[in-house]
Each structure stands twice: as C-alpha cells, then as structure tokens.
Design a protein around this motif. Sequence first.
Motif, PDB file in Angstrom:
ATOM      1  N   ARG A 138       0.843  -1.205   0.000  1.00 36.37           N
ATOM      2  CA  ARG A 138       0.000   0.000   0.000  1.00 36.37           C
ATOM      3  C   ARG A 138       0.873   1.247   0.000  1.00 36.37           C
ATOM      4  N   GLY A 139       1.967   1.217   0.744  1.00 35.89           N
ATOM      5  CA  GLY A 139       2.838   2.371   0.821  1.00 35.89           C
ATOM      6  C   GLY A 139       3.583   2.642  -0.480  1.00 35.89           C
ATOM      7  N   ILE A 140       3.976   1.590  -1.179  1.00 35.11           N
ATOM      8  CA  ILE A 140       4.665   1.767  -2.464  1.00 35.11           C
ATOM      9  C   ILE A 140       3.703   2.337  -3.503  1.00 35.11           C
ATOM     10  N   LEU A 166      12.294   2.558  -3.889  1.00 33.93           N
ATOM     11  CA  LEU A 166      10.850   2.327  -3.949  1.00 33.93           C
ATOM     12  C   LEU A 166      10.357   1.648  -2.675  1.00 33.93           C
ATOM     13  N   GLN A 167      11.090   0.643  -2.199  1.00 32.72           N
ATOM     14  CA  GLN A 167      10.662  -0.075  -1.000  1.00 32.72           C
ATOM     15  C   GLN A 167      10.770   0.809   0.237  1.00 32.72           C
ATOM     16  N   TRP A 168      11.851   1.532   0.362  1.00 31.12           N
ATOM     17  CA  TRP A 168      12.042   2.381   1.536  1.00 31.12           C
ATOM     18  C   TRP A 168      11.050   3.534   1.568  1.00 31.12           C
ATOM     19  N   SER A 169      10.543   3.938   0.419  1.00 29.29           N
ATOM     20  CA  SER A 169       9.593   5.043   0.410  1.00 29.29           C
ATOM     21  C   SER A 169       8.336   4.715   1.222  1.00 29.29           C
ATOM     22  N   ALA A 170       8.008   3.432   1.329  1.00 25.76           N
ATOM     23  CA  ALA A 170       6.827   3.029   2.094  1.00 25.76           C
ATOM     24  C   ALA A 170       7.004   3.259   3.585  1.00 25.76           C
ATOM     25  N   ASP A 171       8.229   3.532   4.027  1.00 26.23           N
ATOM     26  CA  ASP A 171       8.512   3.709   5.453  1.00 26.23           C
ATOM     27  C   ASP A 171       8.218   5.117   5.947  1.00 26.23           C
ATOM     28  N   PHE A 172       7.719   5.994   5.061  1.00 28.30           N
ATOM     29  CA  PHE A 172       7.464   7.380   5.445  1.00 28.30           C
ATOM     30  C   PHE A 172       5.976   7.698   5.327  1.00 28.30           C
ATOM     31  N   VAL A 173       5.500   8.487   6.261  1.00 30.76           N
ATOM     32  CA  VAL A 173       4.084   8.832   6.301  1.00 30.76           C
ATOM     33  C   VAL A 173       3.744   9.901   5.277  1.00 30.76           C
ATOM     34  N   ASP A 174       4.598  10.894   5.127  1.00 30.08           N
ATOM     35  CA  ASP A 174       4.366  12.004   4.200  1.00 30.08           C
ATOM     36  C   ASP A 174       4.612  11.519   2.776  1.00 30.08           C
ATOM     37  N   ARG A 175       3.535  11.189   2.070  1.00 29.94           N
ATOM     38  CA  ARG A 175       3.679  10.587   0.751  1.00 29.94           C
ATOM     39  C   ARG A 175       4.274  11.555  -0.270  1.00 29.94           C
ATOM     40  N   ASP A 176       4.085  12.854  -0.064  1.00 33.45           N
ATOM     41  CA  ASP A 176       4.638  13.831  -0.992  1.00 33.45           C
ATOM     42  C   ASP A 176       6.165  13.869  -0.931  1.00 33.45           C
ATOM     43  N   ILE A 233       4.941   0.939   9.132  1.00 31.53           N
ATOM     44  CA  ILE A 233       4.193  -0.100   8.433  1.00 31.53           C
ATOM     45  C   ILE A 233       4.397  -1.480   9.074  1.00 31.53           C
ATOM     46  N   ARG A 234       5.365  -1.606   9.944  1.00 30.17           N
ATOM     47  CA  ARG A 234       5.499  -2.827  10.743  1.00 30.17           C
ATOM     48  C   ARG A 234       4.608  -2.638  11.969  1.00 30.17           C
ATOM     49  N   PRO A 235       3.609  -3.465  12.176  1.00 34.03           N
ATOM     50  CA  PRO A 235       2.654  -3.202  13.258  1.00 34.03           C
ATOM     51  C   PRO A 235       3.347  -3.014  14.600  1.00 34.03           C
ATOM     52  N   ARG A 236       3.033  -1.930  15.268  1.00 33.62           N
ATOM     53  CA  ARG A 236       3.675  -1.643  16.550  1.00 33.62           C
ATOM     54  C   ARG A 236       3.257  -2.618  17.624  1.00 33.62           C
ATOM     55  N   SER A 237       2.169  -3.331  17.388  1.00 34.37           N
ATOM     56  CA  SER A 237       1.769  -4.362  18.347  1.00 34.37           C
ATOM     57  C   SER A 237       2.815  -5.460  18.454  1.00 34.37           C
TER      58      SER A 237
END
Length: 282
Positions: A138-140, A166-176, A233-237
Amino acid sequence: MDETVLTEDGIRLWATRIGEGEPVVFCHGGPGLWDTMADVAASLAAVATVYRWDQRGCGRSERSGPYSVARTLADLDAVRAHFGLERMALLGHSWGAQLALRYALAYPERVTKLVYVSGTGIDLGSTWHEAYERNLRRGIGEHVARWELLGSMDRTDAEDRELCVLQWSADFVDRDRALQHADDMATPWFGVNFECNAALNAEDKRDWGSPQLRDRCAALEVPTLIVDGAEDIRPRSAVDSLAQALPAVSRVSLTGAGHLPWVEDPTGFRSAVGGFLSGYRA
C-alpha cells in the motif's frame, strides 16, 4: 574523523564519532545495509558522544564474512573495545534494535542504557509479517508494479538502488516527500549485501520468539527506551511483548512518523532520546 576498527579475525570496520558526553554506540538497520544516522548523531552530540559504525560486509566496512549473529555481536564488542569504552549506551534502529537488544542480553554489565528504535519485538515474525507486507504494498502505491518487476529479475547496481528507494519510500508517512526521503537514505549508495541479509534473517527466524528469550528479557535490568513511529508499516503491536517483558522500560510513540521517526518528527525524537540519555548515571 573516520576510524578503522580491526576485529579479532582481521576484518576492517568503518567507524566514526561525534559529540561530548556519555558514550552511545549506534547499531544501524538492515541487515546488509549501512549507517544512515549521521543526522541523528549530530542532533544528540550536545548530550552524548555518539559512535557510528558499519556492520561487517556493509557500507564502508570490509565486504567480507562470515555472517552470523554471533559474529556481529563480536564485531560490536570490537567497536566498544577499540574506543576504550568499559560501558556504553546502545541505540539500535530496526534490525539494529534487535542487535542492540541481543548485545544487552549477552553483556548487560557493559550496557548502561538501551534505546530500541522501530524494532519488531521478540515474537515470531509470522505474528506481524503478513500485515507488514500489506502495508508495504500500500505504501509503495502506484510504483508497486515496477517494484515487483525489479524484485523478480537479475539487477544492475543501479536497479538495486531503484528497488530499495521504492521499498524504503513506504517507510514514510508524508507521501509527498517519501521518495525524496528514501533517495536521501540511498545517498551515498554503498550497495546492499544480500548474502549478509539472508544469513542473518535466517538465523533470526530460527531462534526468535521462544519462551527462553522472553525470560531473558524479563531478567534484563538495563534501562530501556522503546521509540516507535506510530505509523510504522510494521505493526507496533509486534513490540508489545518486549515492552511487557522488560522490567525497566519506557515507551514513546511519535504521531505522524513512520519507520525512521527522527526524519518525520526530529524534535520529538531528539526530546525523547536526548532526555533519556542525559539522565544517564553510571
């Protein structure tokens, strides 16, 4: 100033230090990557002497194995010995958080404090990995087809870098700004050590999630700060069982931040970690 740490088996590791104050050794993520936390070190330099290093076979360190958790722990201890540190705080990010925790469990008398950033806890990966995979795709987002293609083919070094960005981009909340943040992580580019990555991940899968590990964490008296980006994106639970097991633990969740919380909430991260470290007592 860059320094060379020589391990007991003759491998050269890159290391550097900055700041004044109590010693804090960073453990970068991966496995198979390199230290990208120069900005974190600079932000903490007023309260700590920060030591950064690239793990064996990674980044600016000599690209040579063997690769194992035991070997990486020994390398971390070689960094400690090289700088003449009897005791040190540890700050680990992602895979490095797991490494720092392992070291604290193995050598609690050498660790003053532990900062556990964006780790994935002590349960089996199967408890959280499916949700992570969904969140990753979803993040990519619109680039997922290109990411899948790159992941399925033999790649050039430039294509390796594209895949990682591309993969690391999913690790950020600010999509812009996500792609730019990920590109910054990949600059300079040292190349992923996929052999190291596979070996250490396979070892983690074999021995993580055991009742024995939970019992060892319950006996660990090293003061620990767990720092999470609330939107990782890794569930904090996944970290809940570690937080429940440790007897001397506090936890900070930074709203609006992902897997690299110091990038998206630098003020909150510096306040939490700097405050924890500056309260150090030997």
